[in-house]
Motif scaffolding. Structure first.
Motif, PDB file in Angstrom:
ATOM      1  N   MET A 106      34.389  41.801  28.330  1.00 38.99           N
ATOM      2  CA  MET A 106      35.548  42.646  27.669  1.00 38.99           C
ATOM      3  C   MET A 106      36.554  43.033  29.121  1.00 38.99           C
ATOM      4  O   MET A 106      35.997  43.225  30.217  1.00 38.99           O
ATOM      5  N   LEU A 107      37.866  43.069  28.838  1.00 39.37           N
ATOM      6  CA  LEU A 107      38.628  43.021  30.151  1.00 39.37           C
ATOM      7  C   LEU A 107      39.868  43.832  29.495  1.00 39.37           C
ATOM      8  O   LEU A 107      40.058  43.816  28.141  1.00 39.37           O
ATOM      9  N   PHE A 108      40.652  44.762  30.234  1.00 38.79           N
ATOM     10  CA  PHE A 108      41.848  45.223  29.670  1.00 38.79           C
ATOM     11  C   PHE A 108      42.815  45.788  30.729  1.00 38.79           C
ATOM     12  O   PHE A 108      42.497  45.549  31.927  1.00 38.79           O
ATOM     13  N   GLU A 109      44.109  46.263  30.306  1.00 42.35           N
ATOM     14  CA  GLU A 109      45.124  46.453  31.040  1.00 42.35           C
ATOM     15  C   GLU A 109      45.531  47.925  30.526  1.00 42.35           C
ATOM     16  O   GLU A 109      45.600  48.123  29.371  1.00 42.35           O
ATOM     17  N   ILE A 110      46.245  48.489  31.407  1.00 40.79           N
ATOM     18  CA  ILE A 110      46.633  49.932  31.134  1.00 40.79           C
ATOM     19  C   ILE A 110      48.531  49.723  31.409  1.00 40.79           C
ATOM     20  O   ILE A 110      48.702  49.547  32.567  1.00 40.79           O
ATOM     21  N   HIS A 111      49.054  49.905  30.268  1.00 44.04           N
ATOM     22  CA  HIS A 111      50.538  49.601  30.432  1.00 44.04           C
ATOM     23  C   HIS A 111      51.140  51.113  30.174  1.00 44.04           C
ATOM     24  O   HIS A 111      50.788  51.932  29.352  1.00 44.04           O
ATOM     25  N   ALA A 112      51.955  51.630  31.026  1.00 46.38           N
ATOM     26  CA  ALA A 112      52.739  53.045  31.080  1.00 46.38           C
ATOM     27  C   ALA A 112      54.199  52.647  30.862  1.00 46.38           C
ATOM     28  O   ALA A 112      54.954  51.840  31.549  1.00 46.38           O
ATOM     29  N   ALA A 113      54.903  53.495  30.056  1.00 46.54           N
ATOM     30  CA  ALA A 113      56.259  53.493  30.139  1.00 46.54           C
ATOM     31  C   ALA A 113      56.951  53.805  31.596  1.00 46.54           C
ATOM     32  O   ALA A 113      56.548  54.594  32.106  1.00 46.54           O
ATOM     33  N   GLY A 114      58.025  52.971  32.022  1.00 45.09           N
ATOM     34  CA  GLY A 114      58.409  53.265  33.320  1.00 45.09           C
ATOM     35  C   GLY A 114      57.909  52.369  34.376  1.00 45.09           C
ATOM     36  O   GLY A 114      58.266  52.264  35.514  1.00 45.09           O
ATOM     37  N   SER A 115      57.223  51.376  34.221  1.00 47.51           N
ATOM     38  CA  SER A 115      56.527  50.381  35.016  1.00 47.51           C
ATOM     39  C   SER A 115      56.408  49.064  34.320  1.00 47.51           C
ATOM     40  O   SER A 115      56.111  48.749  33.195  1.00 47.51           O
TER      41      SER A 115
ATOM     42  N   VAL B  26      50.085  61.025  32.728  1.00 49.59           N
ATOM     43  CA  VAL B  26      50.922  60.091  32.057  1.00 49.59           C
ATOM     44  C   VAL B  26      50.890  60.349  30.770  1.00 49.59           C
ATOM     45  O   VAL B  26      49.726  60.321  30.026  1.00 49.59           O
ATOM     46  N   GLU B  27      51.895  60.290  30.104  1.00 51.35           N
ATOM     47  CA  GLU B  27      51.983  60.697  28.467  1.00 51.35           C
ATOM     48  C   GLU B  27      52.204  59.549  27.689  1.00 51.35           C
ATOM     49  O   GLU B  27      51.756  59.504  26.632  1.00 51.35           O
ATOM     50  N   ASP B  28      52.945  58.725  28.054  1.00 54.53           N
ATOM     51  CA  ASP B  28      53.097  57.490  27.067  1.00 54.53           C
ATOM     52  C   ASP B  28      52.649  56.155  27.881  1.00 54.53           C
ATOM     53  O   ASP B  28      52.919  55.447  28.811  1.00 54.53           O
ATOM     54  N   PHE B  29      51.583  55.896  27.235  1.00 51.44           N
ATOM     55  CA  PHE B  29      50.669  54.681  27.698  1.00 51.44           C
ATOM     56  C   PHE B  29      50.074  53.961  26.719  1.00 51.44           C
ATOM     57  O   PHE B  29      49.640  54.445  25.632  1.00 51.44           O
ATOM     58  N   ARG B  30      49.565  52.593  26.768  1.00 53.12           N
ATOM     59  CA  ARG B  30      48.725  52.023  25.912  1.00 53.12           C
ATOM     60  C   ARG B  30      47.750  51.059  26.731  1.00 53.12           C
ATOM     61  O   ARG B  30      47.868  50.709  27.774  1.00 53.12           O
ATOM     62  N   ILE B  31      46.520  50.920  25.914  1.00 54.71           N
ATOM     63  CA  ILE B  31      45.614  49.883  26.501  1.00 54.71           C
ATOM     64  C   ILE B  31      45.250  49.074  25.856  1.00 54.71           C
ATOM     65  O   ILE B  31      45.472  48.727  24.493  1.00 54.71           O
ATOM     66  N   THR B  32      45.658  47.691  26.295  1.00 52.75           N
ATOM     67  CA  THR B  32      45.233  46.370  25.766  1.00 52.75           C
ATOM     68  C   THR B  32      43.964  45.624  26.331  1.00 52.75           C
ATOM     69  O   THR B  32      43.726  45.703  27.484  1.00 52.75           O
ATOM     70  N   ILE B  33      43.243  45.056  25.164  1.00 53.86           N
ATOM     71  CA  ILE B  33      41.758  44.719  25.377  1.00 53.86           C
ATOM     72  C   ILE B  33      41.798  43.435  25.216  1.00 53.86           C
ATOM     73  O   ILE B  33      42.096  42.782  24.000  1.00 53.86           O
ATOM     74  N   GLY B  34      40.969  42.566  25.991  1.00 55.50           N
ATOM     75  CA  GLY B  34      41.015  40.974  25.599  1.00 55.50           C
ATOM     76  C   GLY B  34      39.179  40.839  25.705  1.00 55.50           C
ATOM     77  O   GLY B  34      38.597  41.918  26.017  1.00 55.50           O
ATOM     78  N   HIS B  35      38.870  39.837  25.855  1.00 50.22           N
ATOM     79  CA  HIS B  35      37.666  39.213  26.090  1.00 50.22           C
ATOM     80  C   HIS B  35      37.436  38.054  27.000  1.00 50.22           C
ATOM     81  O   HIS B  35      37.942  36.888  26.313  1.00 50.22           O
ATOM     82  N   ALA B  36      36.990  38.298  28.328  1.00 45.58           N
ATOM     83  CA  ALA B  36      37.101  36.959  28.940  1.00 45.58           C
ATOM     84  C   ALA B  36      36.206  35.685  28.760  1.00 45.58           C
ATOM     85  O   ALA B  36      36.329  34.616  28.629  1.00 45.58           O
ATOM     86  N   GLY B  37      34.888  36.147  27.920  1.00 46.50           N
ATOM     87  CA  GLY B  37      34.076  35.250  27.562  1.00 46.50           C
ATOM     88  C   GLY B  37      34.490  34.267  26.321  1.00 46.50           C
ATOM     89  O   GLY B  37      34.545  33.358  26.242  1.00 46.50           O
ATOM     90  N   MET B  38      35.306  35.254  25.533  1.00 47.99           N
ATOM     91  CA  MET B  38      35.939  34.676  24.230  1.00 47.99           C
ATOM     92  C   MET B  38      37.069  33.489  24.584  1.00 47.99           C
ATOM     93  O   MET B  38      37.260  32.275  24.127  1.00 47.99           O
ATOM     94  N   LEU B  39      37.875  33.918  25.656  1.00 49.50           N
ATOM     95  CA  LEU B  39      39.040  33.255  25.917  1.00 49.50           C
ATOM     96  C   LEU B  39      38.489  31.933  26.458  1.00 49.50           C
ATOM     97  O   LEU B  39      38.823  30.743  26.310  1.00 49.50           O
ATOM     98  N   SER B  40      37.538  32.014  27.402  1.00 45.49           N
ATOM     99  CA  SER B  40      36.641  31.078  28.142  1.00 45.49           C
ATOM    100  C   SER B  40      36.055  29.726  26.928  1.00 45.49           C
ATOM    101  O   SER B  40      36.363  28.682  27.416  1.00 45.49           O
ATOM    102  N   ALA B  41      35.533  30.532  26.337  1.00 47.14           N
ATOM    103  CA  ALA B  41      34.993  29.476  25.289  1.00 47.14           C
ATOM    104  C   ALA B  41      36.027  28.864  24.351  1.00 47.14           C
ATOM    105  O   ALA B  41      35.867  27.538  23.996  1.00 47.14           O
ATOM    106  N   ILE B  42      37.113  29.569  23.918  1.00 53.27           N
ATOM    107  CA  ILE B  42      38.120  28.892  23.296  1.00 53.27           C
ATOM    108  C   ILE B  42      38.770  27.751  23.944  1.00 53.27           C
ATOM    109  O   ILE B  42      39.147  26.501  23.512  1.00 53.27           O
TER     110      ILE B  42
END
Length: 392
Positions: A278-287, A155-171
């Motif tokens: 920490m939690l994250f998703e992998i997004h790639a061009a084409g999906s 896979v050549e074209d992709f990105r990683i998006t990172i969040g934080h479940a603990g921070m989201l829950s606290a807010i």
């Protein structure tokens, strides 16, 4: 009751035809070599588990479980994910022998679908679990390994998006009054429905200050991913969450050759309730969907009477196939057609080719109904008959 037609499959089930199956085998073998090189051991769990253990411990909604009853009257489920069965094995046995654990899997999971859903009910997952490490180093290892694995698979074209479940829950908890309100708002973030989120704030019985704070948080998060801007939405004793993310950022800048593929989005939410950090998703061009996701799930082990850190990720193989470039390398496939009385000679010729790692099919010529159509499936056709061996 609807009559089932002969060629229908159960809802959400799919066939893998030869070309797709070859792609899956390529993924499996490439991933196996890469993952073992990283120090992870592959593990296999049963397709069927007890509902009272895996069914209830899993974060998958009960309506999505395939349930069945064994001949002892026990309620069973087809495994809806791999993380929970691996947690069961780790807690019951493996952590007593080795801690931390680095485990990997390539397996089918099962999730029942509604008729209008149009989604697969059985799909393959490829993933890793790092169990027994509470540190940000473990999180950075998992994200770095996910990045390198996706690259290794092509896979050549992709990105990683990172969040934080603990921070989201606290807010969310800081600015709501009940757990039900938190869950309702989190679900809208899982769906990335920001319009619905702001509308829900108007419908809830919240104080003006609570609504204003959450509205400001959503607006500032959409406009900017700067970490420090989230400090004002956390109490003093929650500021350590900011420090956790800062440490992870620093480690990723060291480990990743191209840190620009990573972005932070603290509205990122998961339907998996056991994520704690920490939690994250992998997004790639084409999906249009994430091809993979993961995070820290320390909370899950409490259901198996263990206090242990755990982090990992899984890749959806069906979504990965959508974004992988087609493998244009085609191996030569030779057909030996033999006439009556020439089986031994044809078999000897075929075996000579196979010893050279060539792909060969051996077929009795009279057993083919449409010879022209059949031979078009091969690169080379050799007929073995009374006249000798000759290419068609």
């Amino acid at each position: 009751m609807t009559k089932i037609q002969m060629f229908e499959k159960p809802l959400g089930m799919r066939d893998s035809f030869p070309e797709v199956n070859e792609q899956k085998e390529y993924i499996r073998s490439t991933a196996r070599d890469f993952i073992r090189n990283k120090g992870y051991d592959f593990i296999k769990t049963p397709s069927v588990e007890y509902f009272e253990t895996i069914g209830k411990a899993s974060a998958i909604d009960e309506s999505s479980l395939f349930k069945l009853v064994d001949n002892q009257g026990e309620m069973l489920v087809l495994r809806p994910d791999m993380t929970t069965p691996i947690a069961r094995i780790a807690a019951s046995k493996l952590l007593k022998e080795k801690n931390p654990l680095r485990l990997a899997y390539y397996a089918n999971v099962f999730r029942a679908q509604q008729r209008e859903g149009g989604r697969p009910a059985e799909f393959e997952q490829l993933g890793l679990e790092l169990i027994g490490d509470f540190s940000a180093y473990g999180d950075s290892e998992i994200i770095h390994t996910a990045v390198e694995l996706v690259k290794a698979l092509g896979v050549e074209d992709f990105r990683i998006t990172i969040g934080h479940a603990g921070m989201l829950s606290a807010i969310l908890t800081n600015n709501t009054n009940t757990k039900e309100q938190v869950d309702s708002l989190r679900q809208l973030l899982v769906e990335k429905n920001f319009v619905g989120f702001e509308q829900k704030l108007e419908d809830m019985q919240l104080q003006d200050a609570q609504k204003e704070s959450l509205t400001k948080w959503i607006d500032s998060t959409v406009e900017s991913k700067i970490l420090e801007e989230h400090s004002e939405f956390l109490t003093d004793d929650q500021q350590y969450l900011i420090d956790q993310v800062k440490q992870l950022q620093q480690l990723l800048e060291i480990r990743l050759s191209d840190a620009s593929i990573v972005s932070f989005d603290f509205t990122l939410a998961s339907h998996m309730s056991y994520y704690t950090g920490m939690l994250f998703e992998i997004h790639a061009a084409g999906s249009g969907f994430p091809i993979g996701n993961g995070g820290r799930y320390d909370e899950l082990f409490k259901q198996f009477n263990e206090e242990v850190g755990a982090t990992g990720f899984g890749i959806r193989v069906d979504r990965l196939l959508e974004v992988l470039p087609r493998n244009e390398i085609k191996e030569k496939h030779t057909l030996f057609l033999f006439e009556e009385g020439y089986y031994t000679k044809a078999n000897d010729l075929a075996e000579e080719r196979r010893k050279k790692a060539e792909r060969v099919t051996l077929q009795y010529i009279a057993g083919v109904n449409d010879l022209d159509a059949y031979t078009k499936n091969f690169d080379e056709v050799i007929i073995v008959s009374e006249g000798g061996s000759f290419r068609e």
